[in-house]
Design a protein around this motif. Structure first.
Motif, PDB file in Angstrom:
ATOM      1  N   VAL A 194      38.820  33.650  43.013  1.00  0.00           N
ATOM      2  CA  VAL A 194      37.907  34.549  44.078  1.00  0.00           C
ATOM      3  C   VAL A 194      36.672  33.682  44.479  1.00  0.00           C
ATOM      4  O   VAL A 194      36.010  34.295  45.535  1.00  0.00           O
ATOM      5  N   ARG A 195      36.285  32.667  43.864  1.00  0.00           N
ATOM      6  CA  ARG A 195      35.331  31.659  44.405  1.00  0.00           C
ATOM      7  C   ARG A 195      35.656  31.383  46.124  1.00  0.00           C
ATOM      8  O   ARG A 195      34.784  30.806  46.749  1.00  0.00           O
ATOM      9  N   ARG A 196      36.879  31.109  46.371  1.00  0.00           N
ATOM     10  CA  ARG A 196      37.449  30.685  47.466  1.00  0.00           C
ATOM     11  C   ARG A 196      37.443  31.940  48.458  1.00  0.00           C
ATOM     12  O   ARG A 196      37.626  31.656  49.829  1.00  0.00           O
ATOM     13  N   ASP A 197      37.030  32.939  48.146  1.00  0.00           N
ATOM     14  CA  ASP A 197      37.081  34.328  48.864  1.00  0.00           C
ATOM     15  C   ASP A 197      35.661  34.169  49.610  1.00  0.00           C
ATOM     16  O   ASP A 197      34.883  35.111  49.068  1.00  0.00           O
ATOM     17  N   LEU A 198      35.458  33.666  50.829  1.00  0.00           N
ATOM     18  CA  LEU A 198      34.147  33.790  51.407  1.00  0.00           C
ATOM     19  C   LEU A 198      33.720  34.954  52.273  1.00  0.00           C
ATOM     20  O   LEU A 198      32.640  35.433  52.418  1.00  0.00           O
ATOM     21  N   SER A 199      34.578  36.166  52.147  1.00  0.00           N
ATOM     22  CA  SER A 199      34.257  37.589  52.571  1.00  0.00           C
ATOM     23  C   SER A 199      33.404  38.077  51.555  1.00  0.00           C
ATOM     24  O   SER A 199      32.925  39.349  51.777  1.00  0.00           O
ATOM     25  N   LEU A 200      33.442  37.936  50.346  1.00  0.00           N
ATOM     26  CA  LEU A 200      32.818  38.578  49.014  1.00  0.00           C
ATOM     27  C   LEU A 200      31.306  37.433  48.602  1.00  0.00           C
ATOM     28  O   LEU A 200      31.206  36.656  49.024  1.00  0.00           O
ATOM     29  N   THR A 201      30.361  38.477  48.481  1.00  0.00           N
ATOM     30  CA  THR A 201      29.386  38.171  47.810  1.00  0.00           C
ATOM     31  C   THR A 201      29.336  37.692  46.405  1.00  0.00           C
ATOM     32  O   THR A 201      30.372  38.075  46.000  1.00  0.00           O
ATOM     33  N   ASP A 202      28.636  36.971  45.922  1.00  0.00           N
ATOM     34  CA  ASP A 202      28.525  36.568  44.539  1.00  0.00           C
ATOM     35  C   ASP A 202      28.743  37.936  43.544  1.00  0.00           C
ATOM     36  O   ASP A 202      29.742  37.875  42.818  1.00  0.00           O
ATOM     37  N   ALA A 203      28.147  38.895  43.969  1.00  0.00           N
ATOM     38  CA  ALA A 203      28.180  40.158  43.037  1.00  0.00           C
ATOM     39  C   ALA A 203      29.623  40.773  43.328  1.00  0.00           C
ATOM     40  O   ALA A 203      30.269  41.321  42.441  1.00  0.00           O
ATOM     41  N   GLY A 204      30.091  40.693  44.562  1.00  0.00           N
ATOM     42  CA  GLY A 204      31.693  41.212  44.873  1.00  0.00           C
ATOM     43  C   GLY A 204      32.548  40.650  44.003  1.00  0.00           C
ATOM     44  O   GLY A 204      33.533  41.063  43.717  1.00  0.00           O
ATOM     45  N   ARG A 205      32.439  38.881  43.986  1.00  0.00           N
ATOM     46  CA  ARG A 205      33.215  38.253  43.190  1.00  0.00           C
ATOM     47  C   ARG A 205      33.268  38.788  41.659  1.00  0.00           C
ATOM     48  O   ARG A 205      34.242  38.865  41.317  1.00  0.00           O
ATOM     49  N   THR A 206      32.152  38.799  41.165  1.00  0.00           N
ATOM     50  CA  THR A 206      32.094  39.235  39.844  1.00  0.00           C
ATOM     51  C   THR A 206      32.661  40.569  39.519  1.00  0.00           C
ATOM     52  O   THR A 206      33.393  40.836  38.720  1.00  0.00           O
ATOM     53  N   MET A 207      32.582  41.638  40.579  1.00  0.00           N
ATOM     54  CA  MET A 207      33.121  42.782  40.115  1.00  0.00           C
ATOM     55  C   MET A 207      34.466  42.913  40.315  1.00  0.00           C
ATOM     56  O   MET A 207      35.193  43.550  39.534  1.00  0.00           O
ATOM     57  N   LYS A 208      35.158  41.946  41.288  1.00  0.00           N
ATOM     58  CA  LYS A 208      36.496  42.085  41.375  1.00  0.00           C
ATOM     59  C   LYS A 208      37.256  41.286  40.191  1.00  0.00           C
ATOM     60  O   LYS A 208      38.116  41.784  39.738  1.00  0.00           O
ATOM     61  N   VAL A 209      36.620  40.219  39.664  1.00  0.00           N
ATOM     62  CA  VAL A 209      36.987  39.600  38.334  1.00  0.00           C
ATOM     63  C   VAL A 209      36.885  40.649  37.206  1.00  0.00           C
ATOM     64  O   VAL A 209      37.653  40.758  36.464  1.00  0.00           O
ATOM     65  N   ASP A 210      35.812  41.533  37.197  1.00  0.00           N
ATOM     66  CA  ASP A 210      35.642  42.460  36.145  1.00  0.00           C
ATOM     67  C   ASP A 210      36.685  43.483  36.255  1.00  0.00           C
ATOM     68  O   ASP A 210      37.215  44.027  35.202  1.00  0.00           O
ATOM     69  N   ASP A 211      37.036  43.738  37.426  1.00  0.00           N
ATOM     70  CA  ASP A 211      37.935  44.778  37.526  1.00  0.00           C
ATOM     71  C   ASP A 211      39.497  44.488  36.681  1.00  0.00           C
ATOM     72  O   ASP A 211      39.959  45.109  35.887  1.00  0.00           O
ATOM     73  N   MET A 212      39.909  43.028  36.882  1.00  0.00           N
ATOM     74  CA  MET A 212      40.827  42.562  36.365  1.00  0.00           C
ATOM     75  C   MET A 212      40.479  42.656  34.705  1.00  0.00           C
ATOM     76  O   MET A 212      41.555  42.836  34.089  1.00  0.00           O
ATOM     77  N   ALA A 213      39.283  41.966  34.346  1.00  0.00           N
ATOM     78  CA  ALA A 213      39.212  41.876  32.867  1.00  0.00           C
ATOM     79  C   ALA A 213      39.356  43.389  32.167  1.00  0.00           C
ATOM     80  O   ALA A 213      39.719  43.373  31.137  1.00  0.00           O
ATOM     81  N   GLN A 214      39.007  44.323  32.992  1.00  0.00           N
ATOM     82  CA  GLN A 214      38.901  45.644  32.382  1.00  0.00           C
ATOM     83  C   GLN A 214      40.531  46.187  32.127  1.00  0.00           C
ATOM     84  O   GLN A 214      40.745  46.737  31.221  1.00  0.00           O
ATOM     85  N   ARG A 215      41.296  45.830  33.229  1.00  0.00           N
ATOM     86  CA  ARG A 215      42.636  46.184  33.205  1.00  0.00           C
ATOM     87  C   ARG A 215      43.188  45.207  31.916  1.00  0.00           C
ATOM     88  O   ARG A 215      44.039  45.936  30.970  1.00  0.00           O
ATOM     89  N   VAL A 216      42.948  44.382  31.679  1.00  0.00           N
ATOM     90  CA  VAL A 216      43.550  43.200  30.528  1.00  0.00           C
ATOM     91  C   VAL A 216      43.204  43.807  29.327  1.00  0.00           C
ATOM     92  O   VAL A 216      43.717  43.986  28.306  1.00  0.00           O
ATOM     93  N   PHE A 217      41.593  44.302  29.099  1.00  0.00           N
ATOM     94  CA  PHE A 217      41.177  44.574  27.927  1.00  0.00           C
ATOM     95  C   PHE A 217      41.871  46.185  27.773  1.00  0.00           C
ATOM     96  O   PHE A 217      42.221  46.493  26.417  1.00  0.00           O
ATOM     97  N   LYS A 218      42.134  46.989  28.587  1.00  0.00           N
ATOM     98  CA  LYS A 218      42.879  48.330  28.395  1.00  0.00           C
ATOM     99  C   LYS A 218      44.238  47.918  27.687  1.00  0.00           C
ATOM    100  O   LYS A 218      44.816  48.618  26.740  1.00  0.00           O
ATOM    101  N   LYS A 219      44.855  47.131  28.459  1.00  0.00           N
ATOM    102  CA  LYS A 219      46.096  46.659  27.892  1.00  0.00           C
ATOM    103  C   LYS A 219      46.287  46.132  26.585  1.00  0.00           C
ATOM    104  O   LYS A 219      46.930  46.670  25.809  1.00  0.00           O
ATOM    105  N   VAL A 220      45.291  45.207  26.410  1.00  0.00           N
ATOM    106  CA  VAL A 220      45.338  44.418  25.024  1.00  0.00           C
ATOM    107  C   VAL A 220      44.893  45.480  23.832  1.00  0.00           C
ATOM    108  O   VAL A 220      45.415  45.323  22.841  1.00  0.00           O
ATOM    109  N   ALA A 221      43.718  46.067  24.156  1.00  0.00           N
ATOM    110  CA  ALA A 221      43.412  47.052  23.210  1.00  0.00           C
ATOM    111  C   ALA A 221      44.512  48.021  22.821  1.00  0.00           C
ATOM    112  O   ALA A 221      44.614  48.387  21.472  1.00  0.00           O
ATOM    113  N   ALA A 222      45.144  48.679  23.766  1.00  0.00           N
ATOM    114  CA  ALA A 222      46.306  49.662  23.399  1.00  0.00           C
ATOM    115  C   ALA A 222      47.352  49.001  22.617  1.00  0.00           C
ATOM    116  O   ALA A 222      48.051  49.598  21.623  1.00  0.00           O
TER     117      ALA A 222
END
Length: 233
Positions: A56-84
């Motif tokens: 996502v660092r290469r996605d110039l359409s996003l702000t730093d905050a936007g990139r962080t939230m996009k990565v966090d979206d994925m992290a939350q999906r991973v956590f939900k799957k792993v926790a279950a």
């Protein structure tokens, strides 16, 4: 289950940790495959979030905050799957441990009703406290099941053993009388403890992969929600 080492991810989450458990062997590894799979998903999931952060660092359409939230979206999906997956495997291990303990303890419990069991316990209790564990240990090692099982049946105080001493002797009895089942129990107990200890590490590892504290991400999301609301008017 072979997984390439990734230096970005804590080695504590690597599935190879399962192979280091007490009792692990070709004969018992099938009983902890679920635990290995859970750690595999955790390890590769965290690595994937690190990869996503780089992408996502290469996605110039996003702000730093936007990139962080996009990565966090994925992290939350991973956590939900792993926790279950962790929850499911821990429940399976708990059930398997209970069944194995019942199987191992059945001969001991049955021996409690032996006509001379009470006399044996009384005899052991009459010994000096320091001599009792050694007496029971000797009975186990020479295969004297009448004495060993009578001593180990029921609460530890019936023959004057400490709870810790009773537990250690019972484990020794199991190893002597049913080594395969004892190894199976040991590896499942180790896997259950391993998953219990590693569960919290998954959250920490994902936070590190995202590169921002959850509170900071929450504030980013709140700010975005306010901006989206304002733009919608």
């Amino acid at each position: 289950m072979s997984v390439q080492i990734d230096t970005r991810v804590s080695p504590s989450l690597h599935p190879a940790n399962v192979a280091n458990l007490d009792g692990y062997s070709d004969a018992t590894k099938g009983y902890v495959e679920g635990a290995e799979r859970a750690l595999h998903e955790a390890y590769t999931g965290v690595a994937a979030v690190f990869d996503a952060k780089e992408a996502v660092r290469r996605d110039l359409s996003l702000t730093d905050a936007g990139r962080t939230m996009k990565v966090d979206d994925m992290a939350q999906r991973v956590f939900k799957k792993v926790a279950a997956l962790f929850d499911t495997q821990m429940a399976n291990l708990t059930k398997g441990i209970s069944q194995s303990e019942d199987k191992l303890n059945a001969p001991v419990n049955a021996r409690a009703a032996h006509p001379i069991a009470a006399e044996i316990r009384t005899y052991i209790r009459s010994m000096p406290e320091s001599d009792r564990p050694g007496f029971v240990f000797a009975a186990i090692t020479r295969g004297d099941l009448v004495t060993a099982e009578a001593a180990l049946a029921g609460p530890s105080y019936l023959c004057g053993l400490t709870p810790e001493g009773h537990a250690a002797l019972l484990r020794k009895y199991h190893e002597q009388a049913a080594p395969e089942e004892a190894a199976k129990l040991a590896v499942m107990q180790g896997a259950l403890k391993l998953l219990g200890n590693r569960g919290g590490m998954v959250f920490t590892a994902l936070e590190e992969a995202v590169g921002a504290h959850p509170d900071a991400v929450r504030r980013m999301r709140e700010a975005k929600a306010r901006a989206d609301k304002a733009l919608a008017v």
